[in-house]
Structures are given as C-alpha cells and as structure tokens.
Design a protein around this motif. Structure first.
Motif, PDB file in Angstrom:
ATOM      1  N   MET A   1      -1.701   7.594   5.501  1.00 52.70           N
ATOM      2  CA  MET A   1      -0.546   7.655   5.242  1.00 52.70           C
ATOM      3  C   MET A   1      -0.389   5.678   5.376  1.00 52.70           C
ATOM      4  SD  MET A   1       2.004   9.410   4.747  1.00 52.70           S
ATOM      5  CE  MET A   1       3.644   9.669   4.814  1.00 52.70           C
ATOM      6  N   LYS A   2       0.032   5.487   5.872  1.00 54.78           N
ATOM      7  CA  LYS A   2      -0.118   4.237   6.152  1.00 54.78           C
ATOM      8  C   LYS A   2      -0.103   3.393   5.334  1.00 54.78           C
ATOM      9  CE  LYS A   2      -0.574   3.758  11.214  1.00 54.78           C
ATOM     10  NZ  LYS A   2      -0.954   2.742  12.281  1.00 54.78           N
ATOM     11  N   LYS A   3      -1.562   2.873   4.847  1.00 56.48           N
ATOM     12  CA  LYS A   3      -2.717   2.734   3.617  1.00 56.48           C
ATOM     13  C   LYS A   3      -0.727   2.608   2.558  1.00 56.48           C
ATOM     14  CE  LYS A   3      -7.257   2.652   3.969  1.00 56.48           C
ATOM     15  NZ  LYS A   3      -8.457   3.406   3.630  1.00 56.48           N
ATOM     16  N   LEU A   4      -0.788   4.282   2.173  1.00 58.56           N
ATOM     17  CA  LEU A   4       0.393   4.388   0.960  1.00 58.56           C
ATOM     18  C   LEU A   4       1.927   3.627   1.457  1.00 58.56           C
ATOM     19  CD1 LEU A   4       1.419   5.697  -1.236  1.00 58.56           C
ATOM     20  CD2 LEU A   4       2.322   7.533   0.289  1.00 58.56           C
ATOM     21  N   LEU A   5       2.303   3.550   2.836  1.00 61.15           N
ATOM     22  CA  LEU A   5       3.403   2.680   2.904  1.00 61.15           C
ATOM     23  C   LEU A   5       3.549   1.158   3.083  1.00 61.15           C
ATOM     24  CD1 LEU A   5       5.858   2.621   4.437  1.00 61.15           C
ATOM     25  CD2 LEU A   5       4.905   2.062   6.418  1.00 61.15           C
ATOM     26  N   TYR A   6       1.521   0.617   3.734  1.00 65.50           N
ATOM     27  CA  TYR A   6       1.694  -0.509   2.972  1.00 65.50           C
ATOM     28  C   TYR A   6       1.687  -1.223   1.735  1.00 65.50           C
ATOM     29  CZ  TYR A   6       0.408  -0.815   7.987  1.00 65.50           C
ATOM     30  OH  TYR A   6      -0.016  -1.277   8.899  1.00 65.50           O
ATOM     31  N   THR A   7       1.241   0.150   0.855  1.00 64.00           N
ATOM     32  CA  THR A   7       1.158  -0.508  -0.956  1.00 64.00           C
ATOM     33  C   THR A   7       2.709  -0.405  -1.305  1.00 64.00           C
ATOM     34  OG1 THR A   7      -0.674   1.066  -0.969  1.00 64.00           O
ATOM     35  CG2 THR A   7      -0.177   0.508  -2.948  1.00 64.00           C
ATOM     36  N   PHE A   8       3.246  -0.066  -0.651  1.00 62.61           N
ATOM     37  CA  PHE A   8       4.736   0.724  -1.197  1.00 62.61           C
ATOM     38  C   PHE A   8       5.132  -0.792  -0.631  1.00 62.61           C
ATOM     39  CE2 PHE A   8       8.515   1.999  -2.387  1.00 62.61           C
ATOM     40  CZ  PHE A   8       9.454   1.633  -1.616  1.00 62.61           C
ATOM     41  N   LEU A   9       4.895  -1.354   0.131  1.00 64.89           N
ATOM     42  CA  LEU A   9       5.520  -2.724   0.333  1.00 64.89           C
ATOM     43  C   LEU A   9       5.612  -3.488   0.159  1.00 64.89           C
ATOM     44  CD1 LEU A   9       5.916  -2.052   4.488  1.00 64.89           C
ATOM     45  CD2 LEU A   9       7.513  -1.616   3.051  1.00 64.89           C
ATOM     46  N   ILE A  10       4.003  -3.875  -0.336  1.00 71.00           N
ATOM     47  CA  ILE A  10       3.239  -5.208  -0.812  1.00 71.00           C
ATOM     48  C   ILE A  10       4.402  -4.849  -2.362  1.00 71.00           C
ATOM     49  CG2 ILE A  10       1.923  -5.913  -1.438  1.00 71.00           C
ATOM     50  CD1 ILE A  10      -0.027  -4.876   1.040  1.00 71.00           C
ATOM     51  N   LEU A  11       4.222  -3.777  -2.638  1.00 66.61           N
ATOM     52  CA  LEU A  11       4.576  -3.947  -4.649  1.00 66.61           C
ATOM     53  C   LEU A  11       5.706  -3.938  -4.612  1.00 66.61           C
ATOM     54  CD1 LEU A  11       2.511  -0.876  -6.026  1.00 66.61           C
ATOM     55  CD2 LEU A  11       2.732  -2.588  -6.136  1.00 66.61           C
ATOM     56  N   PHE A  12       6.621  -3.737  -3.796  1.00 67.33           N
ATOM     57  CA  PHE A  12       8.430  -3.705  -3.161  1.00 67.33           C
ATOM     58  C   PHE A  12       8.354  -5.185  -2.978  1.00 67.33           C
ATOM     59  CE2 PHE A  12      12.136  -2.942  -2.553  1.00 67.33           C
ATOM     60  CZ  PHE A  12      13.527  -3.980  -1.400  1.00 67.33           C
ATOM     61  N   SER A  13       7.130  -6.450  -1.799  1.00 68.77           N
ATOM     62  CA  SER A  13       7.541  -7.450  -2.235  1.00 68.77           C
ATOM     63  C   SER A  13       7.362  -8.640  -3.077  1.00 68.77           C
ATOM     64  CB  SER A  13       7.230  -7.588  -0.458  1.00 68.77           C
ATOM     65  OG  SER A  13       6.896  -7.180   0.959  1.00 68.77           O
ATOM     66  N   LEU A  14       6.356  -7.590  -3.656  1.00 66.59           N
ATOM     67  CA  LEU A  14       5.918  -8.113  -4.817  1.00 66.59           C
ATOM     68  C   LEU A  14       6.991  -8.826  -6.079  1.00 66.59           C
ATOM     69  CD1 LEU A  14       3.746  -9.989  -5.908  1.00 66.59           C
ATOM     70  CD2 LEU A  14       3.325  -8.393  -6.653  1.00 66.59           C
TER      71      LEU A  14
END
Length: 66
Positions: A1-14
């Motif tokens: 679940m954390k990996k999904l959240l981190y992936t989302f945050l990285i994509l959003f920031s990018l």
C-alpha cells in the motif's frame, strides 16, 4: 500500500513540475496574431456550416419539387 502511495506522490509531483515550468511569455503581437488566426478559423467553420445548410435546403427543395 505504501509503494502505491509513494508511486502516486512521485507521479503527481513530476506532473506538477513538468506542467508548472512552461514558459508562456507571449508578446502582445503574438497574442493578437493568435487571436486573429482563431477568428479566421471560426469564420471559415461558420461559412462551411452555412454552405452545408444551403446545400441541404436545396436538396430538400428538389425532393419536394419531384
């Protein structure tokens, strides 16, 4: 679940970083030219629509006369 959240945050920031860095400093002349081009395109579209409508009316009249 954390990996999904981190992936989302990285994509959003990018995506924010990429779209936020666009340089849109257009001169007044460029803005006026772009607006005139848009108006010209809209007039051409309207003219085409009127021509199509006239063709449809002529076809309907010919069908009625037959």
């Amino acid at each position: 679940m954390k990996k999904l959240l981190y992936t989302f945050l990285i994509l959003f920031s990018l995506s924010i970083a990429v779209t936020g860095c666009r340089e849109e400093n257009k001169t007044t002349e460029e803005k006026v030219e772009e607006t005139m081009d848009d108006i010209d395109d809209n007039l051409e579209d309207a003219s085409d629509d009127v021509d199509d409508a006239m063709d449809d009316v002529e076809e309907e009249i010919e069908e009625i006369e037959e």
